[in-house]
Write a protein that holds these residues in place. Structure first.
Motif, PDB file in Angstrom:
ATOM      1  N   HIS A  26     -25.864 -13.846  22.910  1.00 29.20           N
ATOM      2  CA  HIS A  26     -27.197 -13.327  23.236  1.00 29.20           C
ATOM      3  C   HIS A  26     -27.111 -11.811  23.417  1.00 29.20           C
ATOM      4  N   SER A  29     -26.214  -9.843  20.053  1.00 28.62           N
ATOM      5  CA  SER A  29     -27.314  -9.728  19.090  1.00 28.62           C
ATOM      6  C   SER A  29     -28.306  -8.634  19.489  1.00 28.62           C
ATOM      7  N   ARG A  30     -28.131  -8.085  20.696  1.00 29.31           N
ATOM      8  CA  ARG A  30     -28.976  -6.967  21.146  1.00 29.31           C
ATOM      9  C   ARG A  30     -28.290  -5.616  20.972  1.00 29.31           C
ATOM     10  N   ALA A  42     -30.463 -10.098  14.793  1.00 29.27           N
ATOM     11  CA  ALA A  42     -30.830  -9.289  15.967  1.00 29.27           C
ATOM     12  C   ALA A  42     -31.681 -10.117  16.925  1.00 29.27           C
ATOM     13  N   ASP A  43     -31.495  -9.849  18.221  1.00 29.96           N
ATOM     14  CA  ASP A  43     -32.397 -10.362  19.258  1.00 29.96           C
ATOM     15  C   ASP A  43     -32.597 -11.873  19.233  1.00 29.96           C
TER      16      ASP A  43
END
Ligand code: COA
Length: 172
Positions: A26, A29-30, A42-43
């Protein structure tokens, strides 16, 4: 090739991914350049992060590879894994900003590729998207040889890298 549960690094270790490591995915991906230079989307949300971890656990259970968390003093700083394909293991990795600039990615890549070469692989492969200078530096320091440019089926241009058992360590 059955991957180990733990691999020790100087001052850190790789340990097999666990279900509760979704929080690391998590966070990764940021990080903007993780989405830029890898296939991590992403995100991702919590459910998607959990699914990504579940897929990695299934991959290991089925003997198709596996993923590790790179941790120092119990703190997750990055991830590294091997995908076992017909042409040999393929290496991938990504680190949080807090885990960078320490030589930790280089140590992790060295250790996992060395482990694979000592456990039956003739060669370990990696690919970097063109322009990913930080990752090129990691692979060069970890004794990988730069190979030809290639275009992935999705159109992304990559440089192929490989490390063989007889590669000499570089002085960098
Ligand atoms: C690629 C990535 C893992 C590289 O991380 P990194 O921390 O730069 O790599 P290293 O562990 O080799 O560390 C090198 C840095 O640590 C420094 N360092 C400190 N101690 C060191 C040591 N003992 N050994 C080597 N380098 C050391 C180096 O000087 C270098 O610093 P610099 O970036 O200021 O030049 C990181 O940028 C990342 O996660 N990127 C996004 C995801 C990605 O690209 N994944 C790879 C896809 S192919």
């Amino acid at each position: 090739m059955e991957l180990p549960g733990v691999l020790d690094l100087p001052g850190a270790r790789l340990r097999a991914l666990r279900e509760d490591d979704w929080a690391l995915d998590h966070s990764l991906s940021r990080v903007a350049d993780v989405a830029q230079w890898t296939y991590y989307p992403a995100d991702v949300g919590v459910d998607e992060a959990r699914e990504r971890v579940a897929r990695s656990l299934t991959q290991r259970a089925e003997g198709r590879g596996g993923r590790f968390v790179v941790e120092r003093s119990g703190v997750p700083l990055g991830t590294i894994g091997l995908s076992l394909r017909v042409d040999g293991p393929h290496l991938y990795y990504a680190f949080l900003p807090a885990g960078r600039g320490l030589g930790l990615a280089t140590e992790a890549v060295r250790a996992l590729s060395r482990w694979a070469l000592e456990h039956g692989a003739d060669v370990v492969h990696a690919r970097t998207m063109v322009g990913n200078v930080a990752s090129e530096g990691v692979l060069e320091r970890a004794s990988f040889d730069r190979g030809p440019l290639d275009v992935e089926p999705d159109g992304v241009s990559v440089t192929r890298w490989s490390r063989r058992a007889d590669s000499q360590p570089t002085l960098k």
